[in-house]
Design an enzyme around this catalytic site. Sequence first.
Site, PDB file in Angstrom:
ATOM      1  N   HIS A 290       0.859  -1.191   0.000  1.00 11.63           N
ATOM      2  CA  HIS A 290       0.000   0.000   0.000  1.00 11.63           C
ATOM      3  C   HIS A 290       0.892   1.238   0.000  1.00 11.63           C
ATOM      4  O   HIS A 290       2.033   1.203   0.447  1.00 11.63           O
ATOM      5  CB  HIS A 290      -0.952   0.029   1.207  1.00 11.63           C
ATOM      6  CG  HIS A 290      -0.268   0.084   2.544  1.00 11.63           C
ATOM      7  ND1 HIS A 290       0.198   1.251   3.103  1.00 11.63           N
ATOM      8  CD2 HIS A 290       0.021  -0.891   3.440  1.00 11.63           C
ATOM      9  CE1 HIS A 290       0.734   1.000   4.283  1.00 11.63           C
ATOM     10  NE2 HIS A 290       0.659  -0.289   4.511  1.00 11.63           N
TER      11      HIS A 290
ATOM     12  N   ASP B  59       3.854   4.490  13.972  1.00 11.81           N
ATOM     13  CA  ASP B  59       2.958   4.002  12.928  1.00 11.81           C
ATOM     14  C   ASP B  59       2.331   2.686  13.353  1.00 11.81           C
ATOM     15  O   ASP B  59       2.346   2.348  14.552  1.00 11.81           O
ATOM     16  CB  ASP B  59       3.692   3.875  11.593  1.00 11.81           C
ATOM     17  CG  ASP B  59       4.829   2.857  11.612  1.00 11.81           C
ATOM     18  OD1 ASP B  59       5.012   2.166  12.636  1.00 11.81           O
ATOM     19  OD2 ASP B  59       5.539   2.742  10.594  1.00 11.81           O
TER      20      ASP B  59
ATOM     21  N   GLU C  99      -6.230   2.117  14.917  1.00  8.13           N
ATOM     22  CA  GLU C  99      -6.895   1.547  13.752  1.00  8.13           C
ATOM     23  C   GLU C  99      -8.052   0.639  14.154  1.00  8.13           C
ATOM     24  O   GLU C  99      -9.131   0.665  13.532  1.00  8.13           O
ATOM     25  CB  GLU C  99      -5.865   0.761  12.940  1.00  8.13           C
ATOM     26  CG  GLU C  99      -6.390  -0.105  11.850  1.00  8.13           C
ATOM     27  CD  GLU C  99      -5.314  -1.025  11.306  1.00  8.13           C
ATOM     28  OE1 GLU C  99      -5.654  -2.175  10.945  1.00  8.13           O
ATOM     29  OE2 GLU C  99      -4.140  -0.601  11.246  1.00  8.13           O
TER      30      GLU C  99
ATOM     31  N   ASP D 200       7.511 -13.055  16.937  1.00  2.00           N
ATOM     32  CA  ASP D 200       8.169 -12.664  15.694  1.00  2.00           C
ATOM     33  C   ASP D 200       7.778 -13.565  14.528  1.00  2.00           C
ATOM     34  O   ASP D 200       7.654 -13.108  13.383  1.00  2.00           O
ATOM     35  CB  ASP D 200       9.691 -12.678  15.861  1.00  2.00           C
ATOM     36  CG  ASP D 200      10.200 -11.432  16.562  1.00  2.00           C
ATOM     37  OD1 ASP D 200       9.361 -10.599  16.966  1.00  2.00           O
ATOM     38  OD2 ASP D 200      11.431 -11.308  16.725  1.00  2.00           O
TER      39      ASP D 200
ATOM     40  N   GLY E  36       2.660   6.940  10.132  1.00  2.00           N
ATOM     41  CA  GLY E  36       1.244   7.117   9.863  1.00  2.00           C
ATOM     42  C   GLY E  36       0.504   7.864  10.952  1.00  2.00           C
ATOM     43  O   GLY E  36      -0.410   8.651  10.665  1.00  2.00           O
TER      44      GLY E  36
ATOM     45  N   ASN F 108      -2.093  12.516  12.339  1.00  4.15           N
ATOM     46  CA  ASN F 108      -3.135  12.895  13.291  1.00  4.15           C
ATOM     47  C   ASN F 108      -2.933  14.348  13.694  1.00  4.15           C
ATOM     48  O   ASN F 108      -2.116  14.678  14.559  1.00  4.15           O
ATOM     49  CB  ASN F 108      -3.080  11.980  14.508  1.00  4.15           C
ATOM     50  CG  ASN F 108      -4.294  12.118  15.402  1.00  4.15           C
ATOM     51  OD1 ASN F 108      -4.622  13.212  15.870  1.00  4.15           O
ATOM     52  ND2 ASN F 108      -4.968  11.011  15.658  1.00  4.15           N
TER      53      ASN F 108
ATOM     54  N   ASP G   8       3.365   5.921   4.893  1.00  2.40           N
ATOM     55  CA  ASP G   8       4.384   5.105   4.234  1.00  2.40           C
ATOM     56  C   ASP G   8       4.842   5.673   2.898  1.00  2.40           C
ATOM     57  O   ASP G   8       5.978   5.436   2.478  1.00  2.40           O
ATOM     58  CB  ASP G   8       3.858   3.692   4.037  1.00  2.40           C
ATOM     59  CG  ASP G   8       4.062   2.820   5.274  1.00  2.40           C
ATOM     60  OD1 ASP G   8       4.507   3.362   6.307  1.00  2.40           O
ATOM     61  OD2 ASP G   8       3.773   1.614   5.210  1.00  2.40           O
TER      62      ASP G   8
ATOM     63  N   ALA H 265      -4.796  18.274   0.553  1.00  4.04           N
ATOM     64  CA  ALA H 265      -4.732  19.211  -0.561  1.00  4.04           C
ATOM     65  C   ALA H 265      -4.216  20.554  -0.060  1.00  4.04           C
ATOM     66  O   ALA H 265      -4.662  21.052   0.973  1.00  4.04           O
ATOM     67  CB  ALA H 265      -6.111  19.382  -1.183  1.00  4.04           C
TER      68      ALA H 265
ATOM     69  N   SER I 150      -9.539  18.187  -0.361  1.00  5.10           N
ATOM     70  CA  SER I 150      -8.876  17.572  -1.514  1.00  5.10           C
ATOM     71  C   SER I 150      -9.837  17.407  -2.687  1.00  5.10           C
ATOM     72  O   SER I 150     -11.031  17.137  -2.520  1.00  5.10           O
ATOM     73  CB  SER I 150      -8.285  16.223  -1.120  1.00  5.10           C
ATOM     74  OG  SER I 150      -9.272  15.383  -0.560  1.00  5.10           O
TER      75      SER I 150
END
Length: 571
Positions: free
Chosen positions: A10, A130, A165, A222, A307, A311, A335, A419, A531
């Site tokens: 992404h 992030d 998230e 991991d 990311g 905010n 990212d 924007a 935007s």
Amino acid sequence: MLGLGGPYYHDASACLVIDGRIVAFAEEERFSRRKHHKDSRSCAVAAAYCLSEAGISLDQVDEIAIAFNPTWPTPSEVCRDAELIAELLNPALFGHHRPKQVTVIEHHLAHAASAFHPSGFDEAAVLVVDGSGDGISATLAHGTTSGLKVLRQFPFSQSLGWFYETVAEHVGLGDWTSSGKLMGLAGYGNPDRYTLDFLTPRAGGYHLDLSRYGIRPDEAVDDQYTDLRYYRRLKAAYATAYIDLGIPRHHRTRTYTCGRTVPDTGYLPEHADLAASAQHLLEQCLTELAREALTLTGASRLCVAGGVGLNCSANGHLASLRGVDELFVQPAAGDAGCAIGAALEAAVRRGDLTLPGAAMTTAALGPAFSPGDIATALTDYGLAFHDHGDDLPTVVARHLSLGHTVGWFQGRMEAGPRALGRRSILADAHHTRARDHINNHVKHREPWRPLAPALLQEAAPDLIGTNVPHPFMIVARQATESAHQMIPAAVHTDGTLRPQTVARDDADPYACLLSSFAEQTGRPPALLNTSFNHEAEPIVCTPRDAVATFAAGPLGVLAIGPFLIRKDRPN
């Protein structure tokens, strides 16, 4: 130096740096027209654009740097995986040239470099937060003229980004691509209603413990990272935690009206309260991280990326912290911005960039189109248009003063998700009905989402209470009483706004538009700015993108290059 960002399927992107200067940057989504360029990490078209901006070919690039370690957790400085390199840079677009290797810049180091290297600071504390990248979710670093030194890192099992998230998903705002909406919803809630005691801010940072939901903080995980097993377990644990608080999961519904999909835009009070609680907790954790970074470095300047750096509310909180004299947040903090960091970090290592470098004062780093190119596109679509030349800002200001909503397409495309007067939808910020029209009818999105103001720098003290430039619309400020009265459509329900300040410049159509609007209305030189796109598409890139978006919605006026198009009658 060619930097490539967005390695995790992404937000792919590319950035070209020559002699330590950013020559071009673009996100792949703007060309593919697939928001976030999801499910692909090809940077090929964005890279081809960057090279064309400099007039060079891929085989003339000294070094290519990627913003992740493909062999994680095994350390690596170079990647020679021919299949991966071809996936990132499709040889068919580059004369079938196949680079033999690319430099590996660890993900969080690329984020940190994207914030510190273009900040213009000779020293700063650097904070990266992030979801996760190369197994890390938060990094504290020290930036000096010698480069970046990582001081402390938090593993992916302590991710603040993933926490935020999951709240957005639970309240029905969508997947990770919609996390930013939670910031707007938080303004409508009570942050004291819910205690999210599994996440604890504390001196030096924070601690996440989901043991009672099946995930211990000391668990060895991991081997569950790259195949997303841990991520799926984490989402299930959070969902249980929120349900245990008595908060039902909201499953959004969609209806169809006049051939258009209309999302469910409502929310329950408990969802707003959870959003407010999560936002407050995030700000507390970031505060502790920032204080630790400032203490460890002894710096009075703070740089932010990752990311979570998108905010605006949290950034406003960080900007007001005692000990923070100056704050720089990378406008492409997600990212995609890692391409900038990877290219600049490679340039520093090669000696092509001496720190401190020039301060980044503009995000206008993408494609631009000549009046001839624009006229050809308009003619091909059979549109009637009028060339207003240098008078365009005055003409557009008159339309805005009459209550029209305008698509504005000028110069080089912006970097990042906000924007900034290059690919914008503009309206009069004095009337809240303009905000409601844009949310409800132009962008078909939640009516409670805030819109931002663009204003001339000279109006900043009166509207945002400071002379400090805010060029990137990424730091929230408390609205002044004057802002509440004069630009209420840009003031969020919590009394904040996220401004973009613009320097007065007779050569800049955007600055001239703000100035002309003030002259014609007698009000401050400020406009609503959002935007130029529909909710489900990336920001427009080309004239054809702009025309397609203009034609598909209720925008009545399009200002593109020197030309003006109106739907109501020929110009």
